[in-house]
Design a protein around this motif. Sequence first.
Motif, mmCIF file in Angstrom:
data_model
loop_
_atom_site.group_PDB
_atom_site.id
_atom_site.type_symbol
_atom_site.label_atom_id
_atom_site.label_comp_id
_atom_site.label_asym_id
_atom_site.label_seq_id
_atom_site.Cartn_x
_atom_site.Cartn_y
_atom_site.Cartn_z
ATOM 1 N N GLY A 179 4.794 -15.269 -4.141
ATOM 2 C CA GLY A 179 3.960 -14.620 -3.134
ATOM 3 C C GLY A 179 4.361 -14.937 -1.717
ATOM 4 N N GLU A 180 5.639 -15.200 -1.501
ATOM 5 C CA GLU A 180 6.149 -15.512 -0.162
ATOM 6 C C GLU A 180 6.990 -14.344 0.326
ATOM 7 O OE1 GLU A 180 8.357 -19.089 -0.804
ATOM 8 O OE2 GLU A 180 6.553 -20.289 -1.097
ATOM 9 N N TYR A 181 6.690 -13.873 1.525
ATOM 10 C CA TYR A 181 7.365 -12.694 2.061
ATOM 11 C C TYR A 181 7.783 -12.947 3.498
ATOM 12 C CZ TYR A 181 5.223 -10.740 -2.069
ATOM 13 O OH TYR A 181 4.860 -10.512 -3.361
ATOM 14 N N ASP A 182 8.964 -12.440 3.855
ATOM 15 C CA ASP A 182 9.431 -12.595 5.234
ATOM 16 C C ASP A 182 8.740 -11.560 6.124
ATOM 17 O OD1 ASP A 182 10.786 -10.137 4.884
ATOM 18 O OD2 ASP A 182 12.690 -11.124 4.458
ATOM 19 N N SER A 183 8.961 -11.679 7.420
ATOM 20 C CA SER A 183 8.270 -10.808 8.375
ATOM 21 C C SER A 183 8.649 -9.335 8.193
ATOM 22 C CB SER A 183 8.534 -11.255 9.811
ATOM 23 O OG SER A 183 9.923 -11.275 10.079
ATOM 24 N N LEU A 184 9.871 -9.059 7.772
ATOM 25 C CA LEU A 184 10.273 -7.672 7.533
ATOM 26 C C LEU A 184 9.472 -7.080 6.378
ATOM 27 C CD1 LEU A 184 12.129 -5.278 8.130
ATOM 28 C CD2 LEU A 184 13.782 -6.283 6.562
ATOM 29 N N ALA A 185 9.354 -7.814 5.277
ATOM 30 C CA ALA A 185 8.582 -7.332 4.127
ATOM 31 C C ALA A 185 7.109 -7.162 4.496
ATOM 32 C CB ALA A 185 8.726 -8.288 2.950
ATOM 33 N N LEU A 186 6.571 -8.088 5.289
ATOM 34 C CA LEU A 186 5.168 -8.001 5.682
ATOM 35 C C LEU A 186 4.909 -6.795 6.584
ATOM 36 C CD1 LEU A 186 4.393 -11.762 6.350
ATOM 37 C CD2 LEU A 186 3.599 -10.366 4.425
ATOM 38 N N ALA A 187 5.905 -6.416 7.366
ATOM 39 C CA ALA A 187 5.754 -5.291 8.293
ATOM 40 C C ALA A 187 5.831 -3.936 7.589
ATOM 41 C CB ALA A 187 6.821 -5.364 9.380
ATOM 42 N N ARG A 188 6.287 -3.925 6.343
ATOM 43 C CA ARG A 188 6.447 -2.659 5.621
ATOM 44 C C ARG A 188 5.156 -2.267 4.903
ATOM 45 N NH1 ARG A 188 10.899 -2.028 1.784
ATOM 46 N NH2 ARG A 188 10.737 0.137 2.343
ATOM 47 N N GLY A 189 4.176 -1.776 5.663
ATOM 48 C CA GLY A 189 2.957 -1.231 5.074
ATOM 49 C C GLY A 189 1.745 -2.139 5.128
ATOM 50 N N LEU A 190 1.890 -3.367 5.598
ATOM 51 C CA LEU A 190 0.764 -4.286 5.665
ATOM 52 C C LEU A 190 0.209 -4.294 7.084
ATOM 53 C CD1 LEU A 190 -0.726 -6.190 3.741
ATOM 54 C CD2 LEU A 190 0.744 -8.018 4.538
ATOM 55 N N SER A 191 -1.071 -3.971 7.199
ATOM 56 C CA SER A 191 -1.691 -3.933 8.527
ATOM 57 C C SER A 191 -1.850 -5.353 9.062
ATOM 58 C CB SER A 191 -3.065 -3.249 8.450
ATOM 59 O OG SER A 191 -3.950 -4.055 7.710
ATOM 60 N N PRO A 192 -1.958 -5.523 10.371
ATOM 61 C CA PRO A 192 -2.147 -6.869 10.945
ATOM 62 C C PRO A 192 -3.414 -7.556 10.415
ATOM 63 C CG PRO A 192 -1.567 -5.316 12.672
ATOM 64 C CD PRO A 192 -1.781 -4.527 11.411
ATOM 65 N N GLU A 193 -4.475 -6.787 10.145
ATOM 66 C CA GLU A 193 -5.719 -7.363 9.621
ATOM 67 C C GLU A 193 -5.499 -7.962 8.233
ATOM 68 O OE1 GLU A 193 -5.935 -4.372 12.411
ATOM 69 O OE2 GLU A 193 -5.739 -3.815 10.309
ATOM 70 N N ARG A 194 -4.752 -7.273 7.431
ATOM 71 C CA ARG A 194 -4.497 -7.744 6.064
ATOM 72 C C ARG A 194 -3.468 -8.842 6.063
ATOM 73 N NH1 ARG A 194 -4.752 -1.778 3.431
ATOM 74 N NH2 ARG A 194 -6.926 -1.835 2.818
ATOM 75 N N PHE A 200 0.819 -1.210 0.000
ATOM 76 C CA PHE A 200 0.000 0.000 0.000
ATOM 77 C C PHE A 200 0.857 1.267 0.000
ATOM 78 C CE2 PHE A 200 -2.631 -3.432 1.412
ATOM 79 C CZ PHE A 200 -3.801 -3.244 0.704
ATOM 80 N N ARG A 201 1.921 1.219 -0.804
ATOM 81 C CA ARG A 201 2.832 2.355 -0.928
ATOM 82 C C ARG A 201 2.051 3.555 -1.449
ATOM 83 N NH1 ARG A 201 8.340 2.037 -4.483
ATOM 84 N NH2 ARG A 201 9.063 4.149 -4.121
ATOM 85 N N ASP A 202 2.237 4.688 -0.829
ATOM 86 C CA ASP A 202 1.479 5.887 -1.191
ATOM 87 C C ASP A 202 -0.017 5.566 -1.159
ATOM 88 O OD1 ASP A 202 3.934 7.224 -1.707
ATOM 89 O OD2 ASP A 202 3.942 6.423 -3.733
ATOM 90 N N ALA A 226 2.689 -2.044 -13.703
ATOM 91 C CA ALA A 226 4.008 -2.030 -14.331
ATOM 92 C C ALA A 226 5.054 -1.821 -13.240
ATOM 93 C CB ALA A 226 4.083 -0.902 -15.358
ATOM 94 N N ALA A 227 6.236 -2.352 -13.435
ATOM 95 C CA ALA A 227 7.312 -2.243 -12.442
ATOM 96 C C ALA A 227 6.826 -2.744 -11.078
ATOM 97 C CB ALA A 227 7.842 -0.814 -12.358
ATOM 98 N N SER A 228 6.257 -3.935 -11.081
ATOM 99 C CA SER A 228 5.634 -4.461 -9.868
ATOM 100 C C SER A 228 6.621 -5.022 -8.858
ATOM 101 C CB SER A 228 4.585 -5.518 -10.221
ATOM 102 O OG SER A 228 5.162 -6.601 -10.899
ATOM 103 N N SER A 229 7.898 -5.037 -9.193
ATOM 104 C CA SER A 229 8.944 -5.475 -8.280
ATOM 105 C C SER A 229 8.615 -6.863 -7.723
ATOM 106 C CB SER A 229 9.168 -4.443 -7.183
ATOM 107 O OG SER A 229 10.318 -4.732 -6.433
ATOM 108 N N SER A 230 8.652 -7.017 -6.408
ATOM 109 C CA SER A 230 8.433 -8.337 -5.810
ATOM 110 C C SER A 230 6.964 -8.635 -5.535
ATOM 111 C CB SER A 230 9.250 -8.474 -4.530
ATOM 112 O OG SER A 230 8.941 -7.425 -3.638
ATOM 113 N N GLY A 231 6.066 -7.742 -5.947
ATOM 114 C CA GLY A 231 4.649 -8.056 -5.918
ATOM 115 C C GLY A 231 3.780 -7.332 -4.924
ATOM 116 N N GLN A 232 4.349 -6.512 -4.057
ATOM 117 C CA GLN A 232 3.511 -5.863 -3.057
ATOM 118 C C GLN A 232 2.448 -4.963 -3.692
ATOM 119 O OE1 GLN A 232 6.674 -6.667 -2.619
ATOM 120 N NE2 GLN A 232 7.278 -6.645 -0.473
ATOM 121 N N GLU A 233 2.776 -4.286 -4.783
ATOM 122 C CA GLU A 233 1.784 -3.411 -5.414
ATOM 123 C C GLU A 233 0.615 -4.200 -6.010
ATOM 124 O OE1 GLU A 233 1.881 -1.083 -9.411
ATOM 125 O OE2 GLU A 233 2.571 0.294 -7.849
ATOM 126 N N PRO A 234 0.869 -5.188 -6.872
ATOM 127 C CA PRO A 234 -0.298 -5.911 -7.409
ATOM 128 C C PRO A 234 -1.098 -6.643 -6.329
ATOM 129 C CG PRO A 234 1.757 -6.903 -8.201
ATOM 130 C CD PRO A 234 2.109 -5.641 -7.496
#
Length: 168
Positions: free
Chosen positions: A153-168, A80-82, A107-115
């Motif tokens: 679609g596998e992410y470590d805890s650091l990646a999950l903590a960067r903008g992802l709420s606990p509910e999501r 949920f960047r920006d 476009a430029a979806s990197s590791s997938g957090q945007e899509p």
Amino acid sequence: MAKNIQDSEYKHFCTFLEHQCGIVLGENKQYLVKSRLSPLMARFGFETLSELLKKTTSVSERNLRAAVVDAMTTNETLWFRDSHPFTLLERDILPSFGNKNVKIWSAASSSGQEPYSIAMTALEYRRKYPGKGNVQILGTDISPSMLEQCKRGEYDSLALARGLSPER
């Protein structure tokens, strides 16, 4: 060990990189080229960074060029960047389509957090308004390794903590 590259080699590489994939390196970013490409020297059997750069810009080295472009991409992303675009998606864009299906290109979806963030927004919208159209998302990136990570679609805890709420 990688030595410093000459200014002329650096400028030639910068031109190559911009034409190849649109990445523009500023002046004095030789350290970035060295740090990102040095690991490729052993992988492709080069003694010096200069050799690697010279071969990279040759037409016949497709695999090397792909590895170099992959190494030079930044791959910075978070969930949920920006937040504003996601608010607009849910509040204005999705409602404007009514019951029609929607196709979204990340476009430029990197590791997938945007899509994946777009998908979460669309799912949350459909929960609030059942029966609305489906959303199909296409994620692309210049980096094959990032696309593979996105597909997994596998992410470590650091990646999950960067903008992802606990509910999501």
